[in-house]
Design an enzyme around this catalytic site. Structure first.
Site, PDB file in Angstrom:
ATOM      1  N   THR A 317       0.848  -1.190   0.000  1.00  0.00           N
ATOM      2  CA  THR A 317       0.000   0.000   0.000  1.00  0.00           C
ATOM      3  C   THR A 317       0.883   1.238   0.000  1.00  0.00           C
ATOM      4  OG1 THR A 317      -1.767   1.180   1.198  1.00  0.00           O
ATOM      5  CG2 THR A 317      -0.173  -0.024   2.532  1.00  0.00           C
ATOM      6  N   HIS A 369       2.348 -11.611  14.351  1.00  0.00           N
ATOM      7  CA  HIS A 369       3.426 -12.182  15.160  1.00  0.00           C
ATOM      8  C   HIS A 369       3.171 -13.654  15.480  1.00  0.00           C
ATOM      9  CE1 HIS A 369       7.034 -12.042  17.263  1.00  0.00           C
ATOM     10  NE2 HIS A 369       6.811 -11.100  18.165  1.00  0.00           N
TER      11      HIS A 369
END
Length: 407
Positions: A317, A369
């Site tokens: 993006t 994560h």
């Protein structure tokens, strides 16, 4: 009488919104002519007449329809009115509205013009030389009405004639696309262990290459040499070196992709969409740029198909086009990571013990994560930085001299 029903547009899509009728009640329509626009949670698409005849609308604009609902009927037994336009010979469906717009008429209607205005409002704007951008429409879907134009004329320089210190509230129904964006963003925040790591890249070498070769590149390939091809190439190489960044969690399994389907975040008129460049790792720089231009144009025209936005293994993006200097992009689930590009800004940096002004860009990688460790996310971003600062490496991901010496 033939019923025109809402077609199936995707496995998970159960309803659509009728955005706009392109043909009026009682109009004679030709076979395969576009009669209205529908919007699902993923894309906008067109509904075509299955037979020629008189159109009878059963659903109103902004109505929510289920798949299989009847949007309208067509009386195929009705005679064709005199002067009705003939169907375009073997014309593509996308050209049908243009053919209708070519018919002579005293004033263009909203269906025949890009300007969302009533015929009376359009006539006043034309006569008084008022730009549509200077008028705030108060009608359905922002359509410009007569009193909107008169207010703009009476209050020049104040868009829509709005009074100072106005305390009015405007209520507008969320589109299916905006509902989907909202739901997915909340889901991404709540269902992932999202962290973001930052770095910066010196864009000097890339800007030199673009300056030196942009004219020749466009002459040969017919497309501009932009930044996206460099970033896509760099990301694809780094993804293959750090496969966890190109993976996702499915139940109790980790699914690793051996290909790079890169989603490109594009700002469309109705919200953010993420069309996908398939197998970007196998494309040349020119092929990537051509695909970016193609997908961006479709996004602006609301012509992206569900297939063109489905899937994707990693997203890029670019908030820099809007002036963003730094941000934390949000993961495009079920993907596990996203790269945020930002504004290029001249900044003083230390080069070989001396301060120099260089065109610098902050990079950000948000990652899940649960699947990507800190070492992997940081190493991935450092590798992207290395490839962008030394674009020669993008040819096959290795230093040519080190490859020659086999070291």
């Amino acid at each position: 009488m033939i019923e025109i029903k809402v077609p199936t547009v995707g496995e998970s899509i159960s309803e659509v919104t009728l955005v706009k009728w392109l043909k009026k009640e009682g109009d004679y329509v030709n076979r395969d002519e576009v009669i209205c626009e529908l919007e699902s949670e993923k894309a906008t698409f067109e509904l075509n007449a299955e037979q020629a005849g008189i159109l009878h609308q059963l659903a109103q604009e902004n109505a929510v329809l289920n798949i299989g609902d009847v949007a309208c009927t067509i009386d195929e037994t009705a005679p064709k009115p005199e002067g009705a336009p003939a169907p375009a010979p073997q014309a593509a469906k996308a050209e049908a509205p243009k053919a209708a717009a070519a018919a002579p008429a005293p004033t263009p209607t909203p269906a025949q013009s890009d300007v969302k205005a009533t015929p009376v409002a359009q006539a006043i704007m034309s006569d008084k030389q008022v730009k549509p951008s200077d008028v705030k429409g108060s009608g359905s879907l922002g359509r410009i009405l007569k009193h909107d134009v008169l207010d703009a004329i009476a209050n020049p320089g104040r868009k829509g004639g709005a009074e100072a210190f106005s305390r009015e509230d405007k209520h507008e129904r969320m589109s299916n696309l905006r509902k989907t964006i909202s739901r997915r963003l909340v889901e991404a925040k709540n269902s992932t262990a999202m962290l973001t790591t930052f770095n910066e890249v010196d864009m000097t070498r890339i800007m030199e290459i673009r300056k030196q070769y942009k004219d020749n590149f466009k002459e040969i390939h017919g497309v501009n040499l932009g930044f996206m091809s460099f970033f896509t190439k760099a990301v694809c190489i780094a993804l293959q070196e750090w496969p966890a960044v190109n993976a996702y969690i499915s139940g109790d399994e980790l699914v690793y992709h051996e290909y790079c389907d890169i989603s490109i975040a594009v700002s469309a008129p109705k919200g953010l969409v993420v069309p996908v460049i398939r197998n970007a790792e196998s494309l040349s720089m020119a092929e990537i740029e051509q695909k970016v231009v193609e997908l961006a144009k479709k996004a602006r025209d609301n012509k992206l198909s569900p297939d063109e936005m489905a899937g994707g293994t990693f997203t890029i993006t670019n908030g820099g086009v809007f002036g963003s200097l730094m941000s934390t992009p949000i993961i495009n689930i079920p993907q596990s990571a996203i790269l945020g590009m930002h504004k290029i800004q001249d900044r003083p940096v230390a080069i070989n013990g001396k301060v120099e002004i260089r065109p610098m860009m902050y990079l950000a990688v948000s990652y899940d994560h649960r699947i990507i460790d800190g070492r992997e996310s940081v190493s991935f971003l450092v590798r992207v930085k290395e490839l962008l600062e030394s674009p020669d490496l993008l040819l096959f991901g290795k230093d040519p001299v080190k490859t020659l010496l086999e070291i």
